[in-house]
Design a protein around this motif. Structure first.
Motif: not given
Length: 915
Positions: A308-309, A374-376, A382-383, A779-780
């Protein structure tokens, strides 16, 4: 003027659109690059903790190459010498890791060991040599063997166990005899001398090439005895040969896995050519292959979640390309009229596109590293968790993916120019009119086809009973709502012009000229405004669904962990297991720690007792009903134990527990038992091997209870624990549930002797920080941030393009007397109307999808979840999105007003141009 210089001049002449396109391309390259970078870094963390050996005492990176002739004839050392030399040097280096330890082993065929004049048999043994024997063995008596001159007995050291059984000592003379050897065989009658007795220094030492327990039937000699002295005279000497290496994998990265697997196979293949029949019996290859599959599976799953992204980014790039192409239509038409071929125009545009793609690729490299890091750290949508960032690094797969996307972006930029370059100054007006028509997907009714398909599939999905899936393992969980939101967006684009036209007609007879003009402009909005609107609907709808999905999964994870434990802590004290005894005979009641002592533990607030027993109930209509009986402290249970609102369908859990106080023999039962309040039941409760016969009165029902699983256990019944112990005469076995203060302690600091302590937090933290979960939600999260940013950028630049294209219309409004501030108000209101419709459609879509789809798409690995899954709509995300988009709208509106003040749109009337 070179093509490169001309391309730079053209890009500089259109800075706004060039920056817009550069932003879109950078985003399009960043996310695909971040996926392999994150996958590599996340699984590398697992790689450092993984054991790749099936044999427990072997280190993770141990290699054992082994040859045995037990199933065939022994071979000569000359057949082994080449592979021995290879595996000690070149082959060892070829494995590709630093060597911590390496050794080799060889032994002869079995010989009969005899002693003394009477030739007393000591069994079948072989002569063996081990490179690091002196380091692994402890000489109990004597010394290590040495190579002797021809004619002297061969010096050997024997196992301590053999010395004890056979009564051998240092200095004893022995003889090795092979009854099958011919008269010329040196092993026919081989004199030996015991010079030492040995035993292993450390049986568990991983550096043993063969476990010491398997060396009792071998006597050790100096290695040249086998490789030189005996092998020169006998061809079929060697029975076993082995080469062992312990490698250092501390600096290993995920990107090294493929190389290690390939190197191990190359070394085995080369060794097999030198010595057919050799095998690799110990290696990390199997674990590395499993790890590689896990890594690749994670990457594939993340790619599926990113679809979707990718689609949103692709739509934005197509919007930017479309705006850029429309901006240069007149220029292309003039060049074509002056003799330029379409190929020449494509070449010029191709150079510009290549420059933009190269710049976007360079920008995407550092950003992709930051995104992967950041994904890690993301533990939910969003947290950000408190953990450290992953040690990300740029990998070759990431660079290849980025280069491919950059190359595809060049093609994507050039293709629209092929159509636009067919126009000349004669046909330009016709193509310009065509560009203002409805988008091609509406003219071809493709959107209607998509809508019909989504409606049919959605109806079938909603009409079926919920089927629990496999949590985040299946990308369908995000692909289904993505397609649905796309269909909703297409519907909005279909009906919005009609709705806006109706609103404009309603305002015709009002003095609100600004709103009337804005509504009519929005109703006649060409395709350039459709794309940002579609982006906004899909972005908002997916964001609300994803936030609700994340909240649902987070709460379900906590609920399941607490349901398994029962409270913040569940402990079992040692004294509860047995009564004091003398010679194994109980002499009194158990010495149980009081509840007050548990509540005195630092960090603990309250404590309660919970006993779990098997029981049978009987009523006049149901003679025997097997139940799982829980005895509780009703006064403290509700303050300590975990429960949810759905654990009691009639009233609340505290209300149901309070009914147990109506009588000592009160009992709560599961509704499936069919018992009513006031029913009297006879009960047989099994408590520590004894059966307690008693009677209960049903006072209510409970649908669920912590630590009780309806699919695995008999129906539920809950009663007073004190009443059971009062009737048995002494306390039975029970657990103590504890509730913690905030923050909860990591460990219980107590002098109470505890056999077992259970705490749900480690399980929760382990799941929250798993690579799959962090990767998906990371990723989301990144996709949402990027989509919101691109949506607002799309709205801003699409509106700016419309302003430039309708400069004559806006100039006419000023010429007719509309003040410039009202002209700016028309543009801002038009933008606000489109954004409001898109936001409203996205919010409603995301809200309803969360209600309808979460339970149907999420589950517990195909099993019925305990406790049941409850869809939770994240209202805070809804209001947060509204506030975020409102803030972005204000920023965009201010920017538009500032740009409009500089454009002087009334000058278009003087020039007679329509930009």
């Amino acid at each position: 003027m070179t093509s490169l210089r001309l391309a730079l001049i053209r890009l500089k002449a259109r800075p706004v659109l060039s920056i817009l396109l550069l932003i879109g391309l950078s985003t399009a390259i960043t996310i695909p690059m971040a996926i392999p970078i994150y996958s590599d870094a996340a699984t590398a963390r697992v790689l450092s903790e993984q054991d790749f050996q099936d044999i427990g005492y072997r280190p993770p990176f141990a290699y054992l190459f082994f040859y045995s002739s037990e199933l065939a004839q022994p071979i000569g050392w000359d057949e082994v010498a080449d592979v021995d030399s290879y595996l000690r040097s070149e082959g060892l280096e070829q494995l590709g890791l630093p060597v911590n330890h390496a050794t080799a082993f060889v032994d002869t065929r079995l010989l009969q060991l005899r002693q003394g004049v009477d030739q007393t048999g000591l069994g079948n043994l072989s002569l063996a040599a081990l490179d690091d024997f002196a380091d692994r063995a402890s000489i109990v008596s004597g010394r290590l063997p040495k190579l002797q001159t021809d004619g002297d007995p061969i010096e050997i050291v024997i196992p301590h166990s053999l010395a004890e059984i056979a009564g051998l000592e240092v200095g004893d003379a022995l003889e090795a005899y092979d009854p099958e050897a011919d008269i010329t065989d040196p092993l026919l009658n081989l004199p030996l001398e015991v010079v030492g007795i040995w035993e292993p220094k450390d049986v568990a030492d991983a550096r043993w090439i063969i476990h010491p327990e398997q060396l009792d039937n071998r006597v050790f000699v100096d290695r040249p005895v086998i490789t030189d002295q005996l092998s020169s005279a006998k061809a079929d000497l060697v029975r076993t040969a082995a080469w062992y290496a312990l490698m250092d994998g501390s600096s290993l990265t995920s990107g090294d896995v493929d190389r290690l697997i390939r190197n191990a196979d190359v070394v085995l293949d080369d060794a097999s050519k030198l010595l057919p029949g050799i095998s690799r019996t110990i290696d990390p290859v199997g674990g590395l292959l499993e790890f590689r599959e896990t890594r690749d599976s994670l990457a594939r799953r993340l790619v599926s979640y990113a679809v979707p992204t990718f689609g949103l980014v692709l739509v934005f790039v197509m919007l930017a390309v479309s705006l850029t192409t429309n901006e240069r239509r007149s220029e292309l038409a003039v060049l074509r009229s002056r003799g330029a071929s379409r190929a020449q125009l494509l070449g010029q545009v191709g150079v510009e596109s290549a420059l933009l793609a190269a710049g976007a690729f360079l920008i995407a490299i550092p950003i992709s590293l930051g995104v992967a890091s950041l994904m890690g750290r993301v533990d939910t949508f969003l947290g950000l968790g408190a953990g450290a960032s992953l040690p990300v690094q740029l990998t070759a797969p990431a660079l290849r993916v980025g280069a491919l996307v950059a190359l595809a972006s060049v093609v994507l930029q050039v293709l629209p120019v092929w159509g636009a370059a067919r126009a000349t100054v004669v046909t330009y007006d016709e193509l310009a009119i065509e560009a203002t028509r409805r988008p091609w997907w509406q003219r071809s009714s493709l959107d209607l086809i998509v809508i019909v398909v989504v409606v049919v599939v959605g109806y079938q999905l909603l009409s079926n009973e919920p089927e629990l899936g496999s949590s985040l393992a299946d990308p369908t969980i995000i692909l289904v709502p993505a397609v649905v939101t796309l269909a909703v967006g297409l519907i909005v684009l279909r009906i919005l012009p009609a709705l806006l036209e109706l609103a404009a007609r309603a305002l015709r007879h009002t003095p609100s000229v600004t709103w009337l003009v804005a509504l009519r402009r929005a109703a006649r909005s060409p395709g350039s405004s459709h794309v940002p609107l579609l982006l906004l609907v899909v972005t908002v709808g997916l964001a609300i669904f994803t936030a609700s999905l994340a909240k649902t999964l987070d709460l379900q994870l906590v609920d399941e962990a607490y349901h398994r434990v029962g409270a913040d802590w569940s402990v079992y004290e040692e004294d509860a297991a047995s009564a004091p005894t003398i010679d194994g005979v109980p002499i009194g009641p158990r010495r149980l720690v009081s509840i007050e002592d548990f509540e005195a533990i630092p960090g603990i607030d309250r404590a309660t007792r919970v006993g779990k027993f098997s029981a049978r109930l009987s009523t006049p209509t149901k003679p025997v009903i097997s139940v799982t009986f829980f005895g509780i402290d009703r006064n403290s249970y509700s303050e300590v134990a975990f429960y949810r609102s759905d654990y009691a369908s009639t009233g609340s859990v505290p209300d149901a527990i309070s009914r147990l106080g109506s009588a000592p023999e009160a009992i709560l039962v599961h509704p499936s038992l069919g018992l009513k309040r006031g029913d009297v039941v006879e009960a047989d409760i099994l408590i520590e091997g004894s059966t307690l016969e008693t009677r209960f009165v049903v006072v209510g029902t409970l649908d669920q209870f912590p630590t009780w699983y309806p699919d695995e256990e008999s129906p539920l019944a809950v009663g007073n624990l004190d009443q059971l112990f009062l009737q048995t005469g002494e306390p039975g076995l029970y657990r103590v549930w504890l509730t913690s203060e905030t923050p909860a302690p990591d460990e219980l600091d107590t002098d109470i002797s505890l056999i077992e302590t259970l705490n749900p937090n480690p399980e929760i933290q382990e799941t929250m920080t798993s690579p799959d979960r962090q990767g998906v939600f990371g990723l989301l999260t990144v996709g949402f941030i990027g989509a919101v940013f691109l949506s607002m950028m799309g709205f801003f630049f699409a509106t700016m393009f419309r302003v430039r294209m309708s400069a004559v219309e806006l100039g006419a409004l000023q010429a007719l007397g509309m003040p410039p501030r009202r002209v700016a108000g028309v543009v801002v209101i038009e933008l606000g109307i489109l954004m409001s419709f898109g936001l409203a459609a996205g919010v409603l879509t995301g809200w309803q999808l969360s209600r309808w789809l979460i339970v149907r798409l999420v589950g517990d690995s195909g099993l019925v979840a305990t406790p049941p899954l409850l869809a939770e709509i994240d209202a805070s995300a809804v209001w947060g999105l509204i506030a975020l988009l409102a803030g972005l709208f204000i920023v965009t509106a201010v920017a538009l007003v500032l740009v409009l003040r500089r454009m002087r749109v009334f000058e278009a009337l003087k020039l007679g141009e329509n930009q």
